[in-house]
Design a protein around this motif. Sequence first.
Motif, PDB file in Angstrom:
ATOM      1  N   GLU A  45       0.639  -1.190   0.100  1.00  0.00           N
ATOM      2  CA  GLU A  45      -0.232  -0.092  -0.099  1.00  0.00           C
ATOM      3  C   GLU A  45       0.439   1.499  -0.045  1.00  0.00           C
ATOM      4  O   GLU A  45       0.472   1.949  -0.738  1.00  0.00           O
ATOM      5  CB  GLU A  45      -0.670   0.132   1.114  1.00  0.00           C
ATOM      6  CG  GLU A  45      -2.302   1.007   1.637  1.00  0.00           C
ATOM      7  CD  GLU A  45      -1.956   3.037   2.121  1.00  0.00           C
ATOM      8  OE1 GLU A  45      -2.640   3.643   1.782  1.00  0.00           O
ATOM      9  OE2 GLU A  45      -0.522   2.632   3.091  1.00  0.00           O
ATOM     10  N   ASN A  46       2.226   1.198   0.725  1.00  0.00           N
ATOM     11  CA  ASN A  46       2.787   2.794   0.671  1.00  0.00           C
ATOM     12  C   ASN A  46       4.302   2.609  -0.300  1.00  0.00           C
ATOM     13  O   ASN A  46       4.806   3.218  -0.739  1.00  0.00           O
ATOM     14  CB  ASN A  46       3.546   2.420   2.130  1.00  0.00           C
ATOM     15  CG  ASN A  46       2.545   2.878   3.339  1.00  0.00           C
ATOM     16  OD1 ASN A  46       2.933   3.754   3.416  1.00  0.00           O
ATOM     17  ND2 ASN A  46       2.180   1.726   3.829  1.00  0.00           N
ATOM     18  N   LEU A  47       4.318   1.236  -1.101  1.00  0.00           N
ATOM     19  CA  LEU A  47       5.200   1.597  -2.441  1.00  0.00           C
ATOM     20  C   LEU A  47       4.141   1.601  -3.771  1.00  0.00           C
ATOM     21  O   LEU A  47       4.604   3.045  -4.405  1.00  0.00           O
ATOM     22  CB  LEU A  47       5.841   0.015  -2.857  1.00  0.00           C
ATOM     23  CG  LEU A  47       6.729  -0.411  -1.333  1.00  0.00           C
ATOM     24  CD1 LEU A  47       7.182  -1.483  -1.393  1.00  0.00           C
ATOM     25  CD2 LEU A  47       7.807   0.499  -1.275  1.00  0.00           C
ATOM     26  N   PHE A  48       3.124   1.292  -3.833  1.00  0.00           N
ATOM     27  CA  PHE A  48       1.611   1.358  -4.997  1.00  0.00           C
ATOM     28  C   PHE A  48       0.582   1.211  -5.142  1.00  0.00           C
ATOM     29  O   PHE A  48       0.413   0.354  -5.110  1.00  0.00           O
ATOM     30  CB  PHE A  48       3.040   0.792  -6.542  1.00  0.00           C
ATOM     31  CG  PHE A  48       2.699  -0.897  -5.867  1.00  0.00           C
ATOM     32  CD1 PHE A  48       3.940  -1.158  -5.459  1.00  0.00           C
ATOM     33  CD2 PHE A  48       2.081  -1.418  -6.049  1.00  0.00           C
ATOM     34  CE1 PHE A  48       4.733  -2.864  -5.527  1.00  0.00           C
ATOM     35  CE2 PHE A  48       2.158  -2.712  -5.696  1.00  0.00           C
ATOM     36  CZ  PHE A  48       3.283  -3.704  -5.565  1.00  0.00           C
ATOM     37  N   PRO A  49      -0.143   1.957  -4.277  1.00  0.00           N
ATOM     38  CA  PRO A  49      -1.012   1.660  -3.449  1.00  0.00           C
ATOM     39  C   PRO A  49      -2.028   1.361  -4.312  1.00  0.00           C
ATOM     40  O   PRO A  49      -3.140   1.179  -4.972  1.00  0.00           O
ATOM     41  CB  PRO A  49      -1.614   3.552  -2.946  1.00  0.00           C
ATOM     42  CG  PRO A  49      -0.777   4.206  -2.680  1.00  0.00           C
ATOM     43  CD  PRO A  49       1.023   3.191  -3.870  1.00  0.00           C
ATOM     44  N   PRO A  50      -2.498  -0.463  -3.482  1.00  0.00           N
ATOM     45  CA  PRO A  50      -2.800  -1.419  -4.119  1.00  0.00           C
ATOM     46  C   PRO A  50      -4.440  -0.907  -3.317  1.00  0.00           C
ATOM     47  O   PRO A  50      -5.782  -1.227  -4.044  1.00  0.00           O
ATOM     48  CB  PRO A  50      -2.655  -2.592  -4.423  1.00  0.00           C
ATOM     49  CG  PRO A  50      -1.569  -2.684  -3.557  1.00  0.00           C
ATOM     50  CD  PRO A  50      -1.239  -1.140  -2.877  1.00  0.00           C
ATOM     51  N   ILE A  51      -4.284  -1.180  -2.433  1.00  0.00           N
ATOM     52  CA  ILE A  51      -5.755  -1.748  -1.476  1.00  0.00           C
ATOM     53  C   ILE A  51      -4.893   0.019  -0.023  1.00  0.00           C
ATOM     54  O   ILE A  51      -3.977  -0.291   0.247  1.00  0.00           O
ATOM     55  CB  ILE A  51      -5.833  -2.609  -0.761  1.00  0.00           C
ATOM     56  CG1 ILE A  51      -5.532  -3.958  -2.179  1.00  0.00           C
ATOM     57  CG2 ILE A  51      -7.167  -3.134   0.161  1.00  0.00           C
ATOM     58  CD1 ILE A  51      -5.621  -5.334  -1.702  1.00  0.00           C
ATOM     59  N   PRO A  52      -6.138   0.445  -0.363  1.00  0.00           N
ATOM     60  CA  PRO A  52      -6.022   1.539   1.295  1.00  0.00           C
ATOM     61  C   PRO A  52      -5.732   0.639   2.169  1.00  0.00           C
ATOM     62  O   PRO A  52      -6.064  -0.130   3.098  1.00  0.00           O
ATOM     63  CB  PRO A  52      -6.691   2.607   1.005  1.00  0.00           C
ATOM     64  CG  PRO A  52      -8.590   1.865  -0.138  1.00  0.00           C
ATOM     65  CD  PRO A  52      -7.588   0.560  -0.293  1.00  0.00           C
ATOM     66  N   SER A  53      -4.865   1.804   3.543  1.00  0.00           N
ATOM     67  CA  SER A  53      -4.408   1.532   4.554  1.00  0.00           C
ATOM     68  C   SER A  53      -6.461   1.330   5.512  1.00  0.00           C
ATOM     69  O   SER A  53      -6.279   0.485   6.683  1.00  0.00           O
ATOM     70  CB  SER A  53      -4.048   1.542   5.399  1.00  0.00           C
ATOM     71  OG  SER A  53      -4.147   3.599   5.281  1.00  0.00           O
ATOM     72  N   GLU A  54      -7.510   2.384   5.170  1.00  0.00           N
ATOM     73  CA  GLU A  54      -8.466   2.699   5.205  1.00  0.00           C
ATOM     74  C   GLU A  54      -8.822   1.667   5.180  1.00  0.00           C
ATOM     75  O   GLU A  54     -10.162   1.400   6.118  1.00  0.00           O
ATOM     76  CB  GLU A  54      -8.635   3.875   4.598  1.00  0.00           C
ATOM     77  CG  GLU A  54      -7.786   4.049   4.832  1.00  0.00           C
ATOM     78  CD  GLU A  54      -7.547   5.388   4.765  1.00  0.00           C
ATOM     79  OE1 GLU A  54      -7.044   6.579   3.975  1.00  0.00           O
ATOM     80  OE2 GLU A  54      -6.985   4.469   3.164  1.00  0.00           O
TER      81      GLU A  54
END
Length: 203
Positions: free
Chosen positions: A24-33
């Motif tokens: 998520e922090n490299l190439f946001p596929p799925i948000p941390s939310e």
Amino acid sequence: MVETVAEIMARTGVLGIFLLMLAENLFPPIPSEVIMPVAGFAAAQGRLDPLAVFLAGLAGAVLGNAGWYEASRAVGQERVERFADRWGRYLGITGEDVRGASNWLTRWGAAAVFLCRCLPGPRTLISVPAGIARMNRWVFYPATILGTALWTGFLMLAGWWFQGRWEQIGQWMEPVGVGVAAAAVLAYVWHLWRTRKRWKREG
């Protein structure tokens, strides 16, 4: 998306949380939310250890941000300034803008990084200018860890409290994300207009 995250966690446990937050922090596929509330819900049900969930999410997010920071740091401010002076007029960015951002980060670095870690969108993007400006690692990493811990813990507790009622979490997060994104777009449009107006006068 929620079902996909839940399935990954069911199969891989805390390792899945770490990998999802890293991605998520490299190439946001799925948000941390989505990731951390689902993990918090699983912890509330006793399927995962709460401390392990928190540490896995924190470690994944910090490592992902470290990747952007270190890569940007390797590029360096001088190269970015040269690129901006040569091609920046098409993006509304000049070497002077890069230097201004660097000076601002030098002055407000720790506070800026900490605050951005708690905002949807800027929490990952701030790593790039921080790296370009070569912010001191002893400033960047503590601020990143503290801000990320706050955000990760908040999302995990949200999942714990709402017990799987994802739509309620979305009602909290979506307006914040939209507001931050809208403000960023407006700020960029204003900056682009001001920069091109200045170039016309100078040209």
